[in-house]
Scaffold this active site. Structure first.
Site, PDB file in Angstrom:
ATOM      1  N   HIS A 123       0.699  -0.888   0.079  1.00 56.66           N
ATOM      2  CA  HIS A 123       0.010  -0.242  -0.086  1.00 56.66           C
ATOM      3  C   HIS A 123       0.742   1.098  -0.223  1.00 56.66           C
ATOM      4  CE1 HIS A 123      -3.453  -1.921   0.965  1.00 56.66           C
ATOM      5  NE2 HIS A 123      -3.095  -3.213   1.552  1.00 56.66           N
ATOM      6  N   ASN A 160     -10.157  -3.320   1.388  1.00 56.29           N
ATOM      7  CA  ASN A 160      -9.827  -3.776   0.036  1.00 56.29           C
ATOM      8  C   ASN A 160     -11.180  -3.443  -1.301  1.00 56.29           C
ATOM      9  OD1 ASN A 160      -7.124  -4.458   0.257  1.00 56.29           O
ATOM     10  ND2 ASN A 160      -7.192  -6.435   0.467  1.00 56.29           N
ATOM     11  N   TYR A 220       0.289  -4.820  11.337  1.00 62.98           N
ATOM     12  CA  TYR A 220      -0.085  -3.692  11.373  1.00 62.98           C
ATOM     13  C   TYR A 220       0.472  -2.900  12.274  1.00 62.98           C
ATOM     14  CZ  TYR A 220      -2.585  -3.825   7.016  1.00 62.98           C
ATOM     15  OH  TYR A 220      -2.874  -4.476   5.183  1.00 62.98           O
TER      16      TYR A 220
END
Length: 492
Positions: free
Chosen positions: A65, A138, A348
């Site tokens: 990303h 997404n 993350y």
């Protein structure tokens, strides 16, 4: 003499997988879970080591990303859902919550064209009164794999060849030939929606199964869906080449210009819910990220609307430093035992602490807008001014106490420690249903894209035959068409 002082390079090429400290790895496919379905155990050192190494592969660009654009706005509840969740920002119709949204491409570098066939990220940060909630998703409702153990591998396969730095699909098809569950995601990636016209005309999905919890403690599985009010539009190959040849930032510019002109993008939020007590009624595992839930049985329920009405003030401060994390949930929304989600809960935050520093949540774009308090003092780039004398808990000199208790999922976790694939795989049926729902010209474009990647001379006969077998199991005519183009006989 130290036997490792002049260790030959062959010593780093063990015939079997090992950890970084040399211990043998007997299963590099499945995470260690409680029973076959989870949740994942933190004691799975190999999983943590593998993801932690992966998270630190790029400095300072995001590993995935990297190419993105952001905008700000608000989310407004339009329908009553308080019977499903005690989340404060969903408490009643009319409630508005400020948000920032980051759209992105997944695989390619920060300066890459936005017309490349690639999944797109659709991540929303809600600045709620109970802390930040990050809905990280997404533009496809599914992902290529269902276990976080394989996440570094699938991204490596899609990333450029480490020798030539050229992205090559033979690597993708090689790796995913071991993952038939990836077929449905290819039914999105190689479909027309693989190249959205821009971010405004793109759907968004939470991908994972989360849980909603109401005040009484009742739990529902939930899937999140964003539907653009201006419709879904895509670029076919010729148009993508034309658009990308004149402006490699066309989607970013479209988003910025539309908001600047007062043409505010809007999406409707819908949810699908499932009672966990009813999950055995289905021929799929509802926690599987590689399959979808049937909308005719589990219909979409409207929740609210998302409006983007303000551009970011500074790209670096509010797009590059914007950090999303699916672990950031608020009371009333919680995780499930989805193995991909369980891994991302760790991955993350770990990535952001590596990329931006341990105090990245103090950056204005990431900081909560509500009052907050903890004892996380010091560390690199900690710029919060503190003058308290007490940095521990509990204390009779500090009146800060625990928050009011809120309900969490009461599911009982029991089972053996296992590294196994889920029992109910559903690898082919949804792809066939999706393919058969298309018009003939759309089907032909899908076939042509498969033929193109399978025609690569680096794709071996074995790999080509495997993929034709998978596609034939989804739909016999689909496999036969591709096999005919490639002059290969289908195996079924």
């Amino acid at each position: 003499m130290d036997p490792y002082q002049h260790r030959p390079s062959s010593a780093f090429n063990s015939p079997f997988w090992t950890t970084n400290f040399g211990a043998p790895v007997w299963n590099n496919d499945s995470s260690l879970t409680v029973g076959t379905r989870g949740p994942i155990l933190l004691e799975d050192y190999h999983l943590v080591e593998k993801i932690a190494n992966f998270d630190r592969e790029r400095i300072p660009e995001r590993v995935v990303h990297a190419r993105g654009a952001s905008a700000k706005g608000f989310f407004e509840v339009t329908h009553e859902v308080s019977h499903l969740t005690c989340a404060d920002f969903l408490r009643a119709p009319g409630v508005q919550t400020p948000v920032i949204v980051r759209f992105s491409t997944v695989i390619h570098e920060r300066g890459s064209p936005e017309t490349i066939r690639d999944p797109r990220g659709f991540a929303v940060k809600f600045y709620t009164r109970e802390g930040n909630y990050d809905m990280v998703g997404n533009n496809f409702p599914v992902f290529f794999i269902r276990d976080a153990m394989k996440f570094p591998d699938v991204i490596h396969a899609f990333k450029p060849n480490p020798k030539s730095h050229i992205q090559e699909y033979w690597r993708v098809l090689d790796f995913l030939s071991y993952a038939p569950e990836s077929l449905l995601t290819f039914a999105f990636l190689f479909d027309d929606v693989g190249v959205p016209t821009d971010y405004r005309h793109m759907e968004g999905f939470g991908v994972h199964t989360f849980t909603l919890i109401n005040k009484a403690g009742k739990v529902q599985y939930v899937k999140f869906h964003w539907k653009p009010t201006c419709g879904v539009k895509c670029l076919l190959e010729e148009e993508a080449i034309r658009v990308g040849g004149t402006n490699h930032s066309h989607a970013t510019q479209d988003l910025y210009d539309s908001i600047a002109a007062g043409n505010y993008p809007e999406w409707k939020l819908y949810i699908q819910t499932m009672d966990p007590d009813h999950e055995d009624q289905f021929d799929f595992d509802p926690l599987d990220t590689t399959t979808t839930w049937p909308e005719d049985i589990l219909p979409l329920q409207p929740v609210g609307r998302l409006v983007l009405n303000k551009n970011v003030d500074n790209y670096f401060a509010e797009t590059e430093q914007l950090a999303m994390d699916p672990a950031h949930v608020v009371p009333g929304i919680y995780f499930s035992n989805d193995k991909m989600l369980q891994g991302r809960i760790f991955a993350y935050g770990d990535t952001q602490r590596h990329r931006l520093g341990p105090n990245y949540l103090q950056l204005p774009v990431n900081a909560p807008k509500c009052a907050h308090h903890n004892n996380h003092y010091e560390g690199f780039m900690n710029f919060m001014h503190r003058n308290e004398e007490v940095d521990y808990f509990p204390s009779r000199h500090d009146n800060v106490r625990h928050a009011e208790r809120f309900p969490i999922t009461p599911t009982i976790c029991a089972g053996r420690r296992e590294k196994r694939v889920i029992e109910k795989e559903n690898n082919f049926k949804p792809t066939g249903e999706r393919y058969r729902s298309w018009a003939p010209d759309r089907q032909e474009r899908f076939v042509r894209r498969w033929v193109e990647v399978l025609s690569n001379p680096r794709v071996t006969h074995e790999i080509r035959s495997i993929w034709i077998s998978y596609l034939s199991q989804a739909d016999r005519s689909l496999g036969e068409k591709i096999a005919s183009h490639l002059n290969v006989r289908p195996s079924i």
